[in-house]
Scaffold this active site. Structure first.
Site, PDB file in Angstrom:
ATOM      1  N   ASP A   1     -25.734   9.036 -16.983  1.00 17.24           N
ATOM      2  CA  ASP A   1     -25.282  10.358 -17.435  1.00 17.24           C
ATOM      3  C   ASP A   1     -26.467  11.241 -17.799  1.00 17.24           C
ATOM      4  O   ASP A   1     -26.475  12.441 -17.516  1.00 17.24           O
ATOM      5  CB  ASP A   1     -24.353  10.216 -18.652  1.00 17.24           C
ATOM      6  CG  ASP A   1     -23.062   9.502 -18.284  1.00 17.24           C
ATOM      7  OD1 ASP A   1     -22.769   9.416 -17.080  1.00 17.24           O
ATOM      8  OD2 ASP A   1     -22.368   9.011 -19.205  1.00 17.24           O
TER       9      ASP A   1
ATOM     10  N   GLU B   1     -11.206  -8.656   9.975  1.00 16.29           N
ATOM     11  CA  GLU B   1     -11.327  -7.709   8.852  1.00 16.29           C
ATOM     12  C   GLU B   1      -9.965  -7.527   8.198  1.00 16.29           C
ATOM     13  O   GLU B   1      -8.971  -7.354   8.909  1.00 16.29           O
ATOM     14  CB  GLU B   1     -11.791  -6.336   9.374  1.00 16.29           C
ATOM     15  CG  GLU B   1     -13.088  -6.393  10.140  1.00 16.29           C
ATOM     16  CD  GLU B   1     -13.431  -5.054  10.819  1.00 16.29           C
ATOM     17  OE1 GLU B   1     -12.646  -4.096  10.695  1.00 16.29           O
ATOM     18  OE2 GLU B   1     -14.485  -4.998  11.462  1.00 16.29           O
TER      19      GLU B   1
ATOM     20  N   LYS C   1      -6.998  -5.555   6.919  1.00 16.69           N
ATOM     21  CA  LYS C   1      -6.584  -4.208   7.321  1.00 16.69           C
ATOM     22  C   LYS C   1      -6.193  -3.435   6.064  1.00 16.69           C
ATOM     23  O   LYS C   1      -5.136  -3.655   5.481  1.00 16.69           O
ATOM     24  CB  LYS C   1      -5.405  -4.288   8.294  1.00 16.69           C
ATOM     25  CG  LYS C   1      -5.005  -2.947   8.843  1.00 16.69           C
ATOM     26  CD  LYS C   1      -4.066  -3.107  10.024  1.00 16.69           C
ATOM     27  CE  LYS C   1      -3.703  -1.776  10.640  1.00 16.69           C
ATOM     28  NZ  LYS C   1      -2.985  -0.890   9.731  1.00 16.69           N
TER      29      LYS C   1
ATOM     30  N   ASP D   1      -4.896  -0.663   3.637  1.00 13.91           N
ATOM     31  CA  ASP D   1      -3.754   0.226   3.792  1.00 13.91           C
ATOM     32  C   ASP D   1      -4.048   1.537   3.078  1.00 13.91           C
ATOM     33  O   ASP D   1      -3.694   1.728   1.921  1.00 13.91           O
ATOM     34  CB  ASP D   1      -2.514  -0.458   3.201  1.00 13.91           C
ATOM     35  CG  ASP D   1      -1.240   0.168   3.716  1.00 13.91           C
ATOM     36  OD1 ASP D   1      -1.322   1.059   4.588  1.00 13.91           O
ATOM     37  OD2 ASP D   1      -0.167  -0.220   3.236  1.00 13.91           O
TER      38      ASP D   1
ATOM     39  N   GLU E   1     -11.747   3.460   6.000  1.00 15.50           N
ATOM     40  CA  GLU E   1     -10.477   3.681   5.311  1.00 15.50           C
ATOM     41  C   GLU E   1     -10.758   4.138   3.883  1.00 15.50           C
ATOM     42  O   GLU E   1     -11.566   3.527   3.180  1.00 15.50           O
ATOM     43  CB  GLU E   1      -9.686   2.361   5.302  1.00 15.50           C
ATOM     44  CG  GLU E   1      -8.216   2.521   5.120  1.00 15.50           C
ATOM     45  CD  GLU E   1      -7.487   2.830   6.446  1.00 15.50           C
ATOM     46  OE1 GLU E   1      -8.155   3.029   7.482  1.00 15.50           O
ATOM     47  OE2 GLU E   1      -6.243   2.897   6.412  1.00 15.50           O
TER      48      GLU E   1
ATOM     49  N   TYR F   1     -15.593   0.619   8.756  1.00 13.61           N
ATOM     50  CA  TYR F   1     -15.273  -0.479   9.666  1.00 13.61           C
ATOM     51  C   TYR F   1     -15.587  -0.204  11.130  1.00 13.61           C
ATOM     52  O   TYR F   1     -15.397  -1.068  11.967  1.00 13.61           O
ATOM     53  CB  TYR F   1     -13.845  -0.960   9.493  1.00 13.61           C
ATOM     54  CG  TYR F   1     -12.763   0.103   9.568  1.00 13.61           C
ATOM     55  CD1 TYR F   1     -12.551   0.831  10.729  1.00 13.61           C
ATOM     56  CD2 TYR F   1     -11.946   0.345   8.465  1.00 13.61           C
ATOM     57  CE1 TYR F   1     -11.555   1.788  10.798  1.00 13.61           C
ATOM     58  CE2 TYR F   1     -10.945   1.297   8.522  1.00 13.61           C
ATOM     59  CZ  TYR F   1     -10.753   2.019   9.695  1.00 13.61           C
ATOM     60  OH  TYR F   1      -9.769   2.956   9.763  1.00 13.61           O
TER      61      TYR F   1
ATOM     62  N   LYS G   1      -0.028  -8.151  11.656  1.00 13.40           N
ATOM     63  CA  LYS G   1       0.561  -7.605  10.433  1.00 13.40           C
ATOM     64  C   LYS G   1       1.061  -8.701   9.479  1.00 13.40           C
ATOM     65  O   LYS G   1       1.513  -9.759   9.917  1.00 13.40           O
ATOM     66  CB  LYS G   1       1.734  -6.675  10.797  1.00 13.40           C
ATOM     67  CG  LYS G   1       1.344  -5.517  11.695  1.00 13.40           C
ATOM     68  CD  LYS G   1       0.404  -4.539  11.016  1.00 13.40           C
ATOM     69  CE  LYS G   1       1.114  -3.658  10.050  1.00 13.40           C
ATOM     70  NZ  LYS G   1       1.366  -2.308  10.490  1.00 13.40           N
TER      71      LYS G   1
ATOM     72  N   CYS H   1      25.941  -2.301 -27.997  1.00 16.15           N
ATOM     73  CA  CYS H   1      25.301  -3.489 -27.434  1.00 16.15           C
ATOM     74  C   CYS H   1      26.300  -4.270 -26.584  1.00 16.15           C
ATOM     75  O   CYS H   1      27.411  -4.557 -27.052  1.00 16.15           O
ATOM     76  CB  CYS H   1      24.782  -4.356 -28.574  1.00 16.15           C
ATOM     77  SG  CYS H   1      24.192  -5.962 -28.016  1.00 16.15           S
TER      78      CYS H   1
ATOM     79  N   CYS I   1      26.935  -7.726 -28.785  1.00 16.28           N
ATOM     80  CA  CYS I   1      27.568  -7.791 -30.117  1.00 16.28           C
ATOM     81  C   CYS I   1      28.289  -6.499 -30.508  1.00 16.28           C
ATOM     82  O   CYS I   1      28.840  -6.407 -31.595  1.00 16.28           O
ATOM     83  CB  CYS I   1      26.532  -8.144 -31.175  1.00 16.28           C
ATOM     84  SG  CYS I   1      25.415  -6.779 -31.543  1.00 16.28           S
TER      85      CYS I   1
ATOM     86  N   CYS J   1      19.446  -2.556 -29.742  1.00 17.78           N
ATOM     87  CA  CYS J   1      20.681  -2.938 -30.407  1.00 17.78           C
ATOM     88  C   CYS J   1      20.373  -3.017 -31.899  1.00 17.78           C
ATOM     89  O   CYS J   1      19.360  -3.590 -32.298  1.00 17.78           O
ATOM     90  CB  CYS J   1      21.144  -4.295 -29.878  1.00 17.78           C
ATOM     91  SG  CYS J   1      22.240  -5.158 -31.012  1.00 17.78           S
TER      92      CYS J   1
ATOM     93  N   CYS K   1      23.329 -10.183 -33.784  1.00 20.77           N
ATOM     94  CA  CYS K   1      23.563 -10.095 -32.343  1.00 20.77           C
ATOM     95  C   CYS K   1      23.240 -11.424 -31.661  1.00 20.77           C
ATOM     96  O   CYS K   1      22.122 -11.934 -31.765  1.00 20.77           O
ATOM     97  CB  CYS K   1      22.694  -8.984 -31.758  1.00 20.77           C
ATOM     98  SG  CYS K   1      22.753  -8.921 -29.963  1.00 20.77           S
TER      99      CYS K   1
END
Ligand code: 9MJ
Length: 680
Positions: free
Chosen positions: A40, A122, A124, A126, A182, A234, A323, A417, A420, A435, A441
């Site tokens: 920074d 490789e 693939k 997405d 990608e 790629y 795939k 509820c 109960c 509840c 309960c």
């Protein structure tokens, strides 16, 4: 630049190189070279120089990554070398047929003793395909694929992506280089983006690919700059250089040497059988990757062979995408049930028409809370998109409104509820409805008992969920304290309960009486008090009396306890019903040694955070955790820069890689056991 002093020019060039170098170490190699604060500082110095001498600013300045003026529209870009798509293979047979076609074309023999064809495998990714153009090593243009021939100019947006080099480094940099790859959004970034959208009451993205595409489609590159996108290279389109590689693999190595990120799992193999083997291995690892992949791409490695094979229509003959099972599917919401948890939280659970997604059959998904139902705008009968990625629980990502049936029914959140009938209440500002029945309960009693008996709590062997349901339904027990009154005869009459198992259970209940203060505190089921907080409370206060009497202020003095947890603890012990249950448990003989606070003072791992990952052979994970906590360490499930030590057993995956990239010390199980021995 005439009026810029020479020493400023030199300082500016040096700073740019240093920042680009540090950026590469951090974002491409996951191996930071300097602390963030120093980075920074360098960046601020660069900006100060640029403010003073604006004519210095060049396209490869790291300051240009923050985004600039918004565009009115994207310009069109013609791809000199077409951006191709890939043929798909959905089975081993289709992959074998791909190899047969290749060998026929090349007049190769696939007989047993013939040399095998080399392939690069490789993952693939997405995401969104991009083209990046470098002239003399400087990024001059970024473009989307579009229809393969004409795409859109997204230069301003790609410049904001930190793993994309603005200027190449290394040897033999080509005169002209067009890199394809990608752009994708890792899971953590996707989750953060959607969490922010939910908090702002905005629409969420269905999946990381849509989020990446949406981020790149921004005309205002400052928005793109705020999205944690990454890019892996790629392949190469245009290429003018004196030194041309002979194989695809060498080309990837060159791209890495010039500063691009190449996927860590790329491998070169010989023959299609090895491709299949790679596929099985990656299919197993898919859930542990921190980004989405939808298959494997196989590419013939030798570039001359690629040239001989050429293309059909829009896809190369030398590559194919095998795939994986889809991570998204469409199904129907059949019904919504409301479940009541240990703390009374009423959770809507979607009952779905079973659907095979991400390799498993999904028939339920949580709808979280009323806000989520509203946000999704979902009705019973709707068609919904289910997404299951990584090892996370399946989510309803979206409603397909176009398919809403005429008889779709609104989901009504219950006012009472379902177990109960007590009123369901929602505290202002909280997403969860609860509840109000408390331990009146049945659902809450059951969950409280299940939690109490669980392995990390009182560890009552043989008291499973079904049995707890039965014991409460038959009114044999009404609270955790009643467990210690159970007689073998009462159990023997129950369905599927043999005499022997009844006796075993009574013995297990008996032996659970010897516990530790930390486990006892955890087993009480106080909201937000998990195992670690149980241990912290035990270590800090030493006895149950001291914890019961602790004021909010005293609790807040404990480093790991914040105001919300403190409030839950105080509220729990102010409730006379809870105090009488604790008394009844102690009267029944539940006991533990008080924690000696002087011994605690010398806890050698106090203040440290450890992470256990992979499988452990010599001791169980629970035992390892107990030992570490007894030594004062906090045991966490995720690795960060604050992690003190990682213990990695066989099969350790992303946590180990993260530890290595953050330079967190790592030991194996044998070293860990040795270390524990020194602490005895
Ligand atoms: C992805 N999506 O990861 C290709 N791809 O190669 C990889 N896509 C590709 N290669 C030629 N690893 C066309 C597309």
């Amino acid at each position: 630049m005439a009026n810029i002093p020479e020493h400023v020019l030199q300082q500016y060039e040096r700073l740019k190189d240093e920042l680009n170098y540090n950026n590469h170490r951090y974002y491409v190699l996951d191996d930071p070279s300097i602390p963030d604060i120093e980075y920074d500082r360098q960046m601020r110095l660069l900006q100060t120089l640029e403010d003073e001498y604006p004519s210095l600013i060049t396209a490869d300045s790291p300051s240009q990554r923050v985004g600039g003026e918004a565009l009115v529209a994207f310009e069109q870009v013609r791809h000199d070398v077409a951006m191709l798509s890939l043929e798909n293979a959905f089975s081993s047979e289709e992959l074998e047929s791909f190899e047969r076609k290749i060998s026929d074309r090349l007049n190769y023999s696939l007989s047993q003793d013939a040399p095998l064809i080399d392939y690069v495998c490789e993952p693939k990714l997405d995401g969104v395909a991009v083209s990046l153009l470098y002239q003399s090593g400087v990024l001059v243009r970024g473009a989307t694929r579009g229809d393969g021939t004409v795409g859109e100019d997204i230069t301003n947006n790609v410049r904001t992506i930190k793993s994309i080099p603005l200027k190449l480094h290394g040897d033999n940099i080509p005169e002209l280089l067009e890199v394809r790859g990608e752009i994708y959004l890792p899971h953590a970034g996707f989750d953060a983006l959607n969490a922010a959208a939910v908090a702002a009451g905005e629409k969420t993205f269905v999946n990381p690919r849509n989020a990446a595409a949406g981020s790149l489609r921004q005309l205002d590159s400052k928005i793109t700059a705020g999205r944690p996108l990454e890019m892996c290279a790629y392949s190469v389109g245009q290429f003018q250089s004196d030194a041309a590689p002979e194989t695809h693999f060498q080309m990837l190595e060159s791209l890495a040497s010039w500063g691009f990120k190449i996927n860590e799992h790329v491998e070169r193999v010989s023959g299609i059988a090895a491709c299949e083997e790679y596929y099985s291995r990656m299919a197993q690892r898919r859930d542990s990757l921190n980004y989405d992949i939808d298959g494997i791409v196989y590419k013939v490695d030798v570039l001359k062979l690629q040239q001989r094979l050429g293309f059909v229509a829009k896809a190369p003959r030398w590559a194919i995408a095998r795939k994986f099972p889809a991570q998204e599917e469409i199904t129907r919401l059949l019904d919504v049930e409301f479940q009541v948890g240990r703390t009374g939280a009423v959770t809507p659970v979607a009952r779905l028409e079973p659907v095979f997604v991400g390799g498993v059959t999904v028939s339920n998904a949580t709808l979280h809370n009323a806000d989520e139902i509203e946000r999704l705008g979902i009705c019973i009968g709707d068609s919904v998109i289910i997404r299951r990625a990584g090892d996370v629980i399946p989510q309803i990502a979206k409603v397909v409104l176009e398919r809403r049936p005429a008889d779709a029914q609104e989901i009504v959140f219950p006012e009472h509820c379902p177990v109960c009938q007590s009123p369901v209440k929602r505290t202002e500002g909280e997403a969860v409805a609860r509840c109000s029945g408390g331990l009146f309960c049945g659902a809450q009693i059951k969950q409280a008992i299940k939690h109490f008996a669980s392995r990390k709590a009182m560890d009552i062997d043989g008291l499973g969920d079904k049995l707890v349901d039965l014991l409460v339904d038959q009114e044999i027990i009404f609270s955790v304290a009643d467990l210690y009154e159970i007689k073998a005869e009462q159990l023997a009459g129950l369905e599927r309960m043999a005499e022997k198992s009844a006796a075993n259970l009574v013995a297990a209940i008996e032996s659970s009486k010897q516990t530790s203060l930390a486990k006892f505190l955890y087993s009480l089921g106080i909201r937000e008090v998990g195992e670690t907080t149980g241990q912290t409370l035990a270590n800090s206060f030493g006895s149950i009396e001291a914890v019961i009497l602790a004021s909010t202020e005293q609790l807040l003095e404990v480093e790991e306890i914040g105001p919300v947890v403190a409030k839950h603890i105080v509220n729990f012990f102010r409730n006379p019903d809870n105090l009488s249950i604790i008394q009844a448990l102690r009267d029944a003989g539940v006991t533990w040694p008080d924690v000696d606070q002087r011994a605690q003072a010398s806890q050698p791992l106090k203040g440290q955070t450890w992470v256990l990952t992979g499988s452990l052979d010599i001791m169980s994970r629970a035992e390892a955790k107990d030992r570490l906590q007894a030594l004062g360490a906090k045991v966490s499930g995720s690795v960060s820069a604050k992690t003190s030590q990682v213990v990695a057993g066989p099969g350790a995956g992303s946590k180990l890689s993260k530890a290595e990239s953050l330079q967190v010390p790592v030991m194996d199980e044998a070293q860990f056991v040795e270390f524990l021995a020194t602490q005895d």
